[in-house]
Design a protein around this motif. Structure first.
Motif, mmCIF file in Angstrom:
data_model
loop_
_atom_site.group_PDB
_atom_site.id
_atom_site.type_symbol
_atom_site.label_atom_id
_atom_site.label_comp_id
_atom_site.label_asym_id
_atom_site.label_seq_id
_atom_site.Cartn_x
_atom_site.Cartn_y
_atom_site.Cartn_z
ATOM 1 N N LEU A 281 6.587 4.968 12.905
ATOM 2 C CA LEU A 281 7.902 5.562 11.853
ATOM 3 C C LEU A 281 8.424 4.060 11.545
ATOM 4 N N PRO A 282 8.404 2.942 11.970
ATOM 5 C CA PRO A 282 8.967 1.898 11.450
ATOM 6 C C PRO A 282 7.980 1.711 10.370
ATOM 7 N N SER A 283 6.760 1.369 10.455
ATOM 8 C CA SER A 283 5.334 1.171 8.943
ATOM 9 C C SER A 283 5.550 2.834 8.618
ATOM 10 N N MET A 284 6.086 3.338 8.272
ATOM 11 C CA MET A 284 5.716 4.805 7.257
ATOM 12 C C MET A 284 6.752 4.247 6.454
ATOM 13 N N ARG A 285 8.334 3.903 7.134
ATOM 14 C CA ARG A 285 9.464 3.788 6.314
ATOM 15 C C ARG A 285 9.144 3.029 5.400
ATOM 16 N N LYS A 286 8.649 2.311 5.019
ATOM 17 C CA LYS A 286 8.054 1.934 4.446
ATOM 18 C C LYS A 286 7.285 2.075 2.713
ATOM 19 N N THR A 287 6.593 2.670 3.200
ATOM 20 C CA THR A 287 5.790 3.877 2.229
ATOM 21 C C THR A 287 7.032 4.713 1.676
ATOM 22 N N GLU A 288 7.968 5.289 2.090
ATOM 23 C CA GLU A 288 9.122 6.473 1.746
ATOM 24 C C GLU A 288 7.836 7.327 0.895
ATOM 25 N N ASN A 289 7.234 7.880 1.803
ATOM 26 C CA ASN A 289 6.209 8.978 1.040
ATOM 27 C C ASN A 289 5.464 9.151 2.538
ATOM 28 N N GLY A 290 6.046 9.732 3.252
ATOM 29 C CA GLY A 290 5.056 10.097 4.806
ATOM 30 C C GLY A 290 4.656 11.203 4.727
ATOM 31 N N SER A 291 3.968 11.329 5.688
ATOM 32 C CA SER A 291 3.702 13.122 6.409
ATOM 33 C C SER A 291 2.455 12.780 7.423
ATOM 34 N N ILE A 292 3.368 13.174 8.474
ATOM 35 C CA ILE A 292 2.537 13.255 10.075
ATOM 36 C C ILE A 292 2.468 15.194 10.429
ATOM 37 N N VAL B 131 -8.669 5.296 6.299
ATOM 38 C CA VAL B 131 -8.774 5.335 7.733
ATOM 39 C C VAL B 131 -8.268 4.782 9.014
ATOM 40 N N VAL B 132 -7.611 4.863 10.011
ATOM 41 C CA VAL B 132 -8.073 4.257 10.631
ATOM 42 C C VAL B 132 -8.425 5.036 11.835
ATOM 43 N N PHE B 133 -9.255 5.989 12.645
ATOM 44 C CA PHE B 133 -9.664 6.808 13.312
ATOM 45 C C PHE B 133 -9.613 6.213 14.728
ATOM 46 N N THR B 134 -9.018 7.254 15.677
ATOM 47 C CA THR B 134 -9.425 7.157 17.173
ATOM 48 C C THR B 134 -9.436 7.580 18.295
ATOM 49 N N ASP B 135 -10.267 7.325 19.248
ATOM 50 C CA ASP B 135 -10.457 7.936 20.515
ATOM 51 C C ASP B 135 -11.303 7.138 21.358
ATOM 52 N N LYS C 239 -2.309 -4.085 9.281
ATOM 53 C CA LYS C 239 -3.581 -5.407 9.024
ATOM 54 C C LYS C 239 -4.937 -5.481 8.251
ATOM 55 N N ALA C 240 -5.520 -3.972 8.464
ATOM 56 C CA ALA C 240 -6.307 -4.033 7.763
ATOM 57 C C ALA C 240 -6.552 -3.020 6.172
ATOM 58 N N PHE C 241 -5.427 -2.370 6.361
ATOM 59 C CA PHE C 241 -4.836 -1.160 5.005
ATOM 60 C C PHE C 241 -4.189 -1.445 4.609
ATOM 61 N N GLY C 242 -2.538 -1.875 5.223
ATOM 62 C CA GLY C 242 -1.646 -1.798 4.703
ATOM 63 C C GLY C 242 -0.428 -0.633 5.480
ATOM 64 N N PRO C 243 0.726 -0.704 5.144
ATOM 65 C CA PRO C 243 1.784 0.500 6.053
ATOM 66 C C PRO C 243 0.523 1.726 5.500
ATOM 67 N N VAL C 244 1.285 2.425 6.828
ATOM 68 C CA VAL C 244 0.652 4.330 7.695
ATOM 69 C C VAL C 244 1.703 4.953 6.070
ATOM 70 N N ASN C 245 1.266 5.813 5.691
ATOM 71 C CA ASN C 245 1.590 7.548 5.059
ATOM 72 C C ASN C 245 1.596 8.144 5.556
ATOM 73 N N LYS D 59 -7.118 13.546 -3.900
ATOM 74 C CA LYS D 59 -5.640 14.149 -3.520
ATOM 75 C C LYS D 59 -4.963 12.760 -2.367
ATOM 76 N N LEU D 60 -5.468 11.653 -2.119
ATOM 77 C CA LEU D 60 -5.439 10.847 -0.938
ATOM 78 C C LEU D 60 -5.736 9.393 -1.675
ATOM 79 N N ALA D 61 -5.702 9.736 -2.964
ATOM 80 C CA ALA D 61 -5.930 8.306 -3.493
ATOM 81 C C ALA D 61 -4.614 7.340 -2.758
ATOM 82 N N GLY D 62 -4.925 5.896 -2.600
ATOM 83 C CA GLY D 62 -3.986 5.100 -1.643
ATOM 84 C C GLY D 62 -3.681 5.239 -0.945
#
Length: 246
Positions: free
Chosen positions: A123-134, A33-37, A76-82, A3-6
Motif C-alpha cells: 500500500l505505501p508504495s502503490m499510493r505513490k502511483t495514484e493508479n494501482g491495481s491489486i 515484473v518482480v515475481f516471487t516463489d 530499488k530495482a524498478f520504482g513504486p509498485v503499480n 497494455k502495461l507499458a511503464g
C-alpha cells in the motif's frame, strides 16, 4: 500499444503454472515484473529467460518481513509498485474428520494471510502511483463449497471478502482491488499423473467440456491489472467454463 507499458508489478507464486503465465504476459505487455516463489531453481530460470524486465526473489508469502523485503527490492530495482497479483497458493483436500489443525492453519496462512500481508505491505508504495491495481486470485471454491475442501474453501471465501473490504479502503488512493475465481486450470498443481483420469472425468462435468489453459486466466488478470478495467473494483471475475452455473 502495450497494455502495461511503464507499469511495475509484483506477482507471487510466479515460478510456474498460472503465475509463470502471468509473469510472461506482463513482461510481453511492457511491465517490469518482480515475481516471487519458494521454487528457486524454476524462478531463476524464468527470470533468466525473460531478461532485464523480470527479477526473481525467493519469498515465503506468510512472512511479513519477506513482504517488506520484496516491496523494498522492487522499488530499488524498478520504482513504486503499480500492480500486485496475489497468486501464490496451495490446494489441499481432506475430509474435516481427518484434517489436523496444523494442516488447516497451513492452508489459511498460505492462501489467506499472505493476501492480507501483501496488500498491507504494498500500500505505501502503490499510493505513490495514484493508479494501482491489486488482483487477488481466489477460486470457484470461494463462491461455492466442495467436499473435502474445508480449509481451501475457507481461505478462498476469505479472499473474496477481504477483496471487497480492501476495495473500499483503497479507493480513495486510486487503487482498485478485484478477485479472480478460476475453475479447473491445467497447471502442475492440478494435472499430475496420479490424478489424470480424475481430471479428465471432471472435465466432462464442465459445460465447456474442458479445463482451462493458464493463459485464459492470464487474460483476465491482465485486463484487471491494466487501465482497461479502470472502473472495476471490489468485483469478482469468474473463469470457470460455466462450472458455477450448475
Amino acid at each position: 500499444m502495450s497494455k502495461l507499458a511503464g507499469k511495475i508489478a509484483i506477482i507471487t507464486g510466479g515460478a510456474r503454472g498460472m503465475g509463470a503465465s502471468h509473469v510472461r504476459r506482463f513482461v510481453k505487455e511492457g511491465a517490469k515484473v518482480v515475481f516471487t516463489d519458494i521454487l528457486v531453481e524454476e524462478g531463476e530460470a524464468l527470470a533468466k529467460e525473460l531478461g532485464e524486465k523480470a527479477k526473481f526473489i525467493r519469498q515465503d508469502v506468510t512472512k511479513a518481513k519477506d513482504w517488506d523485503q520484496v516491496v523494498a527490492e522492487t522499488e530499488k530495482a524498478f520504482g513504486p509498485v503499480n500492480i500486485l497479483v496475489n497468486n501464490a497458493g496451495i490446494a489441499f483436500h481432506k475430509m474435516i474428520e481427518q484434517m489436523t489443525e496444523e494442516e488447516y492453519r497451513k492452508v489459511i496462512d498460505i492462501n489467506q494471510v499472505s493476501v492480507f500481508l501483501g496488500m498491507k505491505a504494498v500500500l505505501p508504495s502503490m499510493r505513490k502511483t495514484e493508479n494501482g491495481s491489486i488482483v487477488n486470485i481466489s477460486s470457484i471454491n470461494g463462491l461455492k463449497g466442495s467436499v473435502a475442501a474445508v480449509a481451501y474453501s475457507a481461505s478462498k471465501f476469505a479472499v473474496r471478502g477481504m477483496n471487497k473490504a480492501a476495495a473500499l479502503e483503497f479507493a480513495p488512493y486510486g487503487i482498485r482491488v478485484n478477485s479472480v475465481h478460476p475453475g479447473a486450470i491445467e497447471t502442475p498443481m492440478i494435472v499430475q499423473e496420479d490424478n489424470k483420469e480424475m481430471v479428465e472425468e471432471f472435465a466432462k462435468s464442465i459445460p465447456m467440456k474442458r479445463i482451462a489453459k493458464p493463459e485464459e486466466v492470464t487474460n483476465m488478470v491482465l485486463f484487471l491489472a491494466s487501465d482497461d478495467s479502470s472502473y472495476c473494483t471490489g468485483s469478482e471475475f469468474v473463469v470457470d467454463g460455466g462450472s458455477t452455473t450448475l
